[in-house]
Write an enzyme that holds these catalytic residues in place. Structure first.
Site, PDB file in Angstrom:
ATOM      1  N   ASN A   1       3.876   4.615  -6.892  1.00  0.00           N
ATOM      2  CA  ASN A   1       4.787   4.110  -5.922  1.00  0.00           C
ATOM      3  C   ASN A   1       5.767   3.057  -6.090  1.00  0.00           C
ATOM      4  O   ASN A   1       5.355   1.905  -6.229  1.00  0.00           O
ATOM      5  CB  ASN A   1       3.585   3.678  -4.563  1.00  0.00           C
ATOM      6  N   TRP A   2       6.748   3.776  -6.170  1.00  0.00           N
ATOM      7  CA  TRP A   2       7.763   2.596  -6.643  1.00  0.00           C
ATOM      8  C   TRP A   2       8.364   1.858  -5.581  1.00  0.00           C
ATOM      9  O   TRP A   2       8.999   0.606  -5.888  1.00  0.00           O
ATOM     10  CB  TRP A   2       9.039   3.372  -6.998  1.00  0.00           C
ATOM     11  N   LYS A   3       7.798   2.034  -4.342  1.00  0.00           N
ATOM     12  CA  LYS A   3       8.237   1.054  -3.064  1.00  0.00           C
ATOM     13  C   LYS A   3       9.561   1.101  -2.913  1.00  0.00           C
ATOM     14  O   LYS A   3      10.624   2.107  -3.450  1.00  0.00           O
ATOM     15  CB  LYS A   3       7.559  -0.117  -3.330  1.00  0.00           C
TER      16      LYS A   3
ATOM     17  N   HIS B   1       1.076   4.174   4.586  1.00  0.00           N
ATOM     18  CA  HIS B   1       0.875   2.923   3.546  1.00  0.00           C
ATOM     19  C   HIS B   1       0.735   1.623   4.350  1.00  0.00           C
ATOM     20  O   HIS B   1       1.279   1.500   5.547  1.00  0.00           O
ATOM     21  CB  HIS B   1       2.076   2.849   2.731  1.00  0.00           C
TER      22      HIS B   1
ATOM     23  N   GLU C   1       1.968  -0.977   4.127  1.00  0.00           N
ATOM     24  CA  GLU C   1       3.068  -1.795   4.358  1.00  0.00           C
ATOM     25  C   GLU C   1       4.021  -1.065   5.563  1.00  0.00           C
ATOM     26  O   GLU C   1       4.741  -1.691   6.253  1.00  0.00           O
ATOM     27  CB  GLU C   1       4.398  -1.672   3.218  1.00  0.00           C
TER      28      GLU C   1
ATOM     29  N   GLU D   1      -6.824   1.977  -0.322  1.00  0.00           N
ATOM     30  CA  GLU D   1      -6.075   0.671  -0.542  1.00  0.00           C
ATOM     31  C   GLU D   1      -6.441  -0.734   0.109  1.00  0.00           C
ATOM     32  O   GLU D   1      -5.890  -0.760   1.441  1.00  0.00           O
ATOM     33  CB  GLU D   1      -4.497   0.905  -0.584  1.00  0.00           C
TER      34      GLU D   1
ATOM     35  N   GLY E   1      -0.392  -5.606  -4.487  1.00  0.00           N
ATOM     36  CA  GLY E   1       0.700  -6.405  -5.001  1.00  0.00           C
ATOM     37  C   GLY E   1       0.133  -7.932  -5.049  1.00  0.00           C
ATOM     38  O   GLY E   1       1.058  -8.965  -5.222  1.00  0.00           O
TER      39      GLY E   1
ATOM     40  N   SER F   1      -3.375  -3.229  -6.910  1.00  0.00           N
ATOM     41  CA  SER F   1      -3.422  -4.042  -8.224  1.00  0.00           C
ATOM     42  C   SER F   1      -4.017  -3.255  -9.264  1.00  0.00           C
ATOM     43  O   SER F   1      -4.551  -4.000 -10.511  1.00  0.00           O
ATOM     44  CB  SER F   1      -3.856  -5.315  -8.039  1.00  0.00           C
TER      45      SER F   1
HETATM   46  C1  PEP Z   1       0.732   0.269  -3.234  1.00  0.00           C
HETATM   47  O1  PEP Z   1       1.715  -0.321  -3.106  1.00  0.00           O
HETATM   48  O2  PEP Z   1       0.412   1.261  -3.074  1.00  0.00           O
HETATM   49  C2  PEP Z   1       0.017  -0.571  -4.457  1.00  0.00           C
HETATM   50  C3  PEP Z   1      -1.027   0.178  -4.829  1.00  0.00           C
HETATM   51  O3  PEP Z   1       0.522  -1.545  -5.092  1.00  0.00           O
HETATM   52  P1  PEP Z   1      -0.002  -2.435  -6.194  1.00  0.00           P
HETATM   53  O4  PEP Z   1      -0.345  -1.232  -7.436  1.00  0.00           O
HETATM   54  O5  PEP Z   1       1.306  -3.255  -6.740  1.00  0.00           O
HETATM   55  O6  PEP Z   1      -1.154  -3.299  -5.864  1.00  0.00           O
END
Ligand code: PEP
Length: 256
Positions: A12-14, A102, A104, A173, A179, A217
């Protein structure tokens, strides 16, 4: 009977990247990608770069095993919804996956469980696999609400998409792990995955083939440990998917 399925590693590049940075990242992935990889691989890129991925995938044989994904989709089919991107548009660019729900988007765009369920419905109707994200905040975990929260979030999607629920991918998640560099321990993650699997089993006799990814993470150092759990069928990777070598190390750690 135990079903052995390939794990899925999805990046997931966001809201990161540029034409130049994406090209360097994708060339790095293409060069290092095992042929064939022992797991399914996808990158979920920002919508403006869907076409760039397609063009590079045509030019770089190493990307042939990498599927394209998007990070969001409209809950509507078409029309006066300025700024939205429909499932059929994603399909035009060859998207195989789209992330929905997600944390976010739930947090910054006030997406409700019902909206997330509609988005999953739009994706499925267009033949795109929704990666449905569920997860609790730190406050919810500390209040002992983890199971109730993830079950409520998944229930909305099951309710709206019951007849084809085995076609989705679920991503657990924990919000406090995204993050932050804090990861759920493999035992903590497995416990929630088992709850989600049981919920899927109650909805479909195909629950064993629904991939349940862990995200939060996950990185090159902890991936093998997390991916070794029986109900962890892959990973949704944010930060570590932006570095080709780290993403390739996670891919190498993922085999059934
Ligand atoms: C995500 O945004 O889906 C995610 C898992 O981010 P990260 O791996 O940076 O925690």
């Amino acid at each position: 009977m135990t079903i052995t399925m390939k794990k899925l590693i999805a990046g997931n590049w966001k809201m990161n990247g540029s034409l130049a940075a994406n090209e360097a990242l994708l060339k790095g992935l293409a060069t290092g990608m095992p042929a064939p990889p022992r797991c399914a691989v996808a990158v979920c890129v920002p919508a403006p770069y869907l076409g760039q991925f397609r063009a590079l995938a045509n030019a770089l044989p190493g990307l042939s095993a990498v599927d394209l994904g998007a990070q969001d989709v409209s809950s509507q089919v078409a029309g006066a919804f300025t700024g939205e991107v429909s499932a059929s548009m994603l399909k035009d660019f060859g998207c195989r996956y789209v992330i929905v729900g997600h944390s976010e988007r739930r947090q910054y765009h006030a997406e409700t469980d019902a909206v997330v369920a509609q988005k999953a419905q739009q994706a499925l109707a267009a033949g795109i696999t929704p990666i449905v994200c569920v997860g609790e905040t730190l406050a919810q975990r500390e209040a002992g609400q983890t199971q109730a929260v993830v079950k409520r979030q998944l229930a909305a999607v099951i309710h709206a998409n019951g007849h084809c629920i085995s076609e989705i991918v679920v991503a657990y998640e924990p919000v406090w792990a995204i993050g932050t560099g804090k990861t759920a321990t493999p035992d903590e993650a497995q416990a929630v995955h088992a709850v989600l699997r049981a919920q899927l089993k109650a909805a479909t006799d195909q629950a064993a083939r629904v991939k349940i990814l862990y995200g939060g993470s996950m990185n090159a150092a902890n991936a093998a440990w997390l991916l070794g759990q029986p109900d962890i069928d892959g990973g949704l990777i944010g930060g570590a998917s932006l570095k080709a070598q780290d993403f390739l190390t996670i891919i190498a750690a993922a085999f059934a």
